[in-house]
Scaffold this motif. Structure first.
Motif, short mmCIF file in Angstrom:
data_model
loop_
_atom_site.label_atom_id
_atom_site.label_comp_id
_atom_site.label_asym_id
_atom_site.label_seq_id
_atom_site.Cartn_x
_atom_site.Cartn_y
_atom_site.Cartn_z
N ASP A 305 -34.54 56.09 -11.53
CA ASP A 305 -33.26 55.49 -11.18
C ASP A 305 -32.57 56.28 -10.08
OD1 ASP A 305 -33.08 53.40 -13.35
OD2 ASP A 305 -33.32 55.22 -14.55
N HIS A 306 -31.75 55.57 -9.31
CA HIS A 306 -31.03 56.23 -8.23
C HIS A 306 -30.07 57.29 -8.78
CE1 HIS A 306 -29.50 56.85 -4.26
NE2 HIS A 306 -28.28 56.49 -4.58
N TYR A 307 -29.40 56.97 -9.89
CA TYR A 307 -28.48 57.92 -10.51
C TYR A 307 -28.87 58.14 -11.97
CZ TYR A 307 -25.27 57.56 -6.55
OH TYR A 307 -24.71 57.62 -5.30
N PRO A 308 -29.70 59.13 -12.26
CA PRO A 308 -30.04 59.41 -13.66
C PRO A 308 -28.83 59.76 -14.50
CG PRO A 308 -30.78 61.18 -12.22
CD PRO A 308 -30.37 60.06 -11.34
N SER A 309 -27.80 60.30 -13.85
CA SER A 309 -26.59 60.66 -14.58
C SER A 309 -25.86 59.45 -15.14
CB SER A 309 -25.63 61.43 -13.67
OG SER A 309 -25.25 60.63 -12.56
N LEU A 310 -26.11 58.27 -14.56
CA LEU A 310 -25.45 57.06 -15.04
C LEU A 310 -26.25 56.37 -16.14
CD1 LEU A 310 -24.15 55.49 -11.68
CD2 LEU A 310 -23.07 57.20 -13.14
N THR A 311 -27.58 56.38 -16.01
CA THR A 311 -28.40 55.74 -17.04
C THR A 311 -28.55 56.62 -18.27
OG1 THR A 311 -30.46 56.66 -16.13
CG2 THR A 311 -29.70 54.54 -15.25
N MET A 312 -28.48 57.95 -18.09
CA MET A 312 -28.59 58.92 -19.20
C MET A 312 -29.95 58.83 -19.88
SD MET A 312 -25.76 60.58 -19.08
CE MET A 312 -25.68 61.47 -20.64
N GLN A 313 -30.97 58.32 -19.19
CA GLN A 313 -32.31 58.26 -19.74
C GLN A 313 -33.03 59.56 -19.40
OE1 GLN A 313 -33.55 55.84 -21.72
NE2 GLN A 313 -31.53 54.89 -21.64
N GLN A 314 -33.28 60.38 -20.41
CA GLN A 314 -33.87 61.70 -20.17
C GLN A 314 -35.37 61.74 -20.43
OE1 GLN A 314 -31.34 65.10 -21.48
NE2 GLN A 314 -30.06 63.52 -22.42
N ASP A 315 -35.98 60.58 -20.68
CA ASP A 315 -37.40 60.57 -21.02
C ASP A 315 -38.21 59.67 -20.11
OD1 ASP A 315 -36.31 58.21 -21.82
OD2 ASP A 315 -37.18 58.20 -23.82
N GLU A 316 -37.69 59.39 -18.89
CA GLU A 316 -38.39 58.49 -17.98
C GLU A 316 -38.83 59.22 -16.72
OE1 GLU A 316 -36.28 55.01 -17.03
OE2 GLU A 316 -36.05 54.32 -19.09
N THR A 317 -40.05 58.89 -16.25
CA THR A 317 -40.55 59.39 -14.97
C THR A 317 -41.19 58.22 -14.24
OG1 THR A 317 -42.58 60.07 -16.06
CG2 THR A 317 -40.90 61.74 -15.74
#
Length: 324
Positions: A305-317
């Protein structure tokens, strides 16, 4: 998502004003248009909207977040009558978000030698004179509402979430530091640490739309900088590497997500939209859109994602998940 044009906003504001009419100190709690609920988060994501910018600082104009907080407080007071006095004194008796926030913070930080009335006056005077803080308060509370599933309402962020509260006290302390009132700023830093378990140096520079989730154990050093729309979990440290002086703390760009108990040490840059895994020790610069993990941290992938801080998904690559 496209932002609202000035013409559309004026139309929505006119509908809102027609429904609300003249409000007294308790305000009117009739439903404001659902479209307005969708409008403000667009601004909170950082998309410029001059019309909404103006409304934040004009008490006669629309303030959707403050409207929502008052509406929520009234409903909660009706559900839990035992808390009606609490909601009245904390929210419903105030005529703007800054006053309610100053009241809440002062009551959390007071002690026998630091009176709530003195703190409230200090907080409110700084907030009402600083348009930047007024904007930051609203962007931060929107960040909590959007990104933290435990945040059920704007009202709960304002009244209960120490990550939000400690961040707002930091913002006041930072303003005081800039005015040369460093002793008072440091006193507030100390009190934040005692009450919330969050240690943010008042000289640190922190952007807007910040989520400090849980807050406990967060440490941010004097020369650290944090960009807009960053999310930090509990136990995060932005620290130095020893006794060096001068510019010695990390520089975190916008959109970064920092996992629980991650430590980022030294005058290093963390690029835009980086994801730092929980428990990592970061000692070297990280290029934008990277995922890093480990002790010491290494790049293990790229961000979806462009902004991981917004999605809060910590397990995606990405498809090429791990880099050897």
């Amino acid at each position: 998502m496209a932002h609202l044009s000035h013409k559309t906003l004026v139309s929505l504001m006119s509908e809102h004003e027609a429904e609300e009419g003249q409000s007294n100190i308790l305000g009117s709690f009739s439903s404001w248009p659902h479209r307005l609920e969708k409008a403000f988060p667009v601004y909170a994501m950082g998309i410029p909207n001059p019309a909404l910018d103006s409304s934040l600082h004009n008490s006669e104009c629309l303030d959707p977040i403050w409207d929502a907080i008052r509406k929520e407080a009234k409903l909660e007071a009706e559900k839990e009558p035992i808390l009606s006095s609490f909601f009245y004194s904390s929210i419903l008796s105030h005529n703007c978000l800054e006053k309610a926030l100053a009241f809440a913070l002062a009551n959390r930080l007071q002690k026998p030698t630091l009176l709530a009335t003195q703190l409230m006056d200090t907080f409110f005077n700084v907030m009402k004179q600083d348009k930047g803080i007024q904007q930051s308060i609203r962007l931060d509370i929107q960040a909590f509402k959007d990104r933290d599933p435990a945040c059920l309402s704007y009202c709960s962020a304002l009244l209960y979430m120490k990550g939000f509260q400690s961040l707002q006290v930091y913002r006041v302390a930072h303003a005081l530091w800039g005015q040369g009132r460093k002793i008072l700023a440091l006193a507030l830093q100390s009190r934040i640490s005692e009450v919330f378990g969050v240690d943010i140096h008042p000289a640190a520079k922190i952007g807007d739309g910040i989520l400090v989730d849980h807050g406990t154990g967060v440490v941010i050093g004097e020369t650290a900088t944090i960009g807009n729309r960053v999310s930090l979990m509990q136990g995060v440290t932005l620290g130095g590497t020893g006794k060096e002086t001068g510019n010695r703390h990390p520089k975190v760009a916008e959109g970064v997500l920092i996992g629980a108990h991650a430590s980022i040490l030294g005058n290093i840059r963390i690029g835009e939209c980086v994801m730092i895994a929980a428990g990592s020790l970061v000692l070297q610069e990280v290029s934008p859109h990277s995922i890093v993990a480990g002790v010491p941290a290494k790049v293990i992938g790229r961000v979806h994602d462009h902004y991981p801080s917004l999605t809060m998904q910590q397990d995606e690559t990405t498809e090429n998940d791990y880099i050897n």
